[in-house]
Write a protein that holds these residues in place. Sequence first.
Motif, PDB file in Angstrom:
ATOM      1  N   ARG A   9       0.826  -1.205   0.000  1.00 51.56           N
ATOM      2  CA  ARG A   9       0.000   0.000   0.000  1.00 51.56           C
ATOM      3  C   ARG A   9       0.861   1.256   0.000  1.00 51.56           C
ATOM      4  NH1 ARG A   9      -4.346  -1.566   4.479  1.00 51.56           N
ATOM      5  NH2 ARG A   9      -2.378  -1.978   5.469  1.00 51.56           N
ATOM      6  N   ARG A  13       0.862   3.997  -2.992  1.00 52.31           N
ATOM      7  CA  ARG A  13       0.593   5.417  -2.751  1.00 52.31           C
ATOM      8  C   ARG A  13       1.752   6.291  -3.204  1.00 52.31           C
ATOM      9  NH1 ARG A  13      -2.236   4.923   3.187  1.00 52.31           N
ATOM     10  NH2 ARG A  13      -4.174   4.025   2.419  1.00 52.31           N
ATOM     11  N   THR A  14       2.958   5.842  -2.949  1.00 56.09           N
ATOM     12  CA  THR A  14       4.142   6.597  -3.374  1.00 56.09           C
ATOM     13  C   THR A  14       4.207   6.674  -4.899  1.00 56.09           C
ATOM     14  OG1 THR A  14       5.306   5.851  -1.396  1.00 56.09           O
ATOM     15  CG2 THR A  14       6.661   6.750  -3.176  1.00 56.09           C
TER      16      THR A  14
END
Length: 171
Positions: A9, A13-14
């Motif tokens: 996750r 997201r990065t």
Amino acid sequence: MPHQPLRRRLFARTAALAAAITLGGCGFHLRGPQPLAFTTMHVGVSEFSDLGAALRRQIATTGSTTVTEDAATAQARLQILANDRGREILSLTGAGKVREYQLTQRIRFRLVDAGNNELIPPTAIAAQREYTFNDELVLGKEQEEALLYRDMQSDLIQQIMRRLAAYRRPQ
């Protein structure tokens, strides 16, 4: 092992943040309504036709141009010179029945100013779509054909709008 979903996750997201920054930094933005070089425009096709209504709607969404029904008061006039549709047989079955059709739509237009000077000379644009035909499903295929014609007309209107937006009056 329990940290594996958390890492995924965090990595996702990065990556999404990096993609957003990259796209924002390169100047990418969604295409919105393009302003036109005229404050008033007359559209030379019936407002009650599909083409006329759609063109008027698109021009109104620019925010810079209003459509007027009085050609004499318009700064520019969009003249639709031709709007032709066609259907051609592409292939036949072994029994000699139609298997595929090709639909075409061609629009010719020009843009003139109040003095009848050509701003955009007569221009032809065209779109085509292909579809398979089954004579056992005639009603469904007629609806598919109508949908394809609407899709082509929408594409052609967008092409016209891009050409109108690209025109810039001489300073």
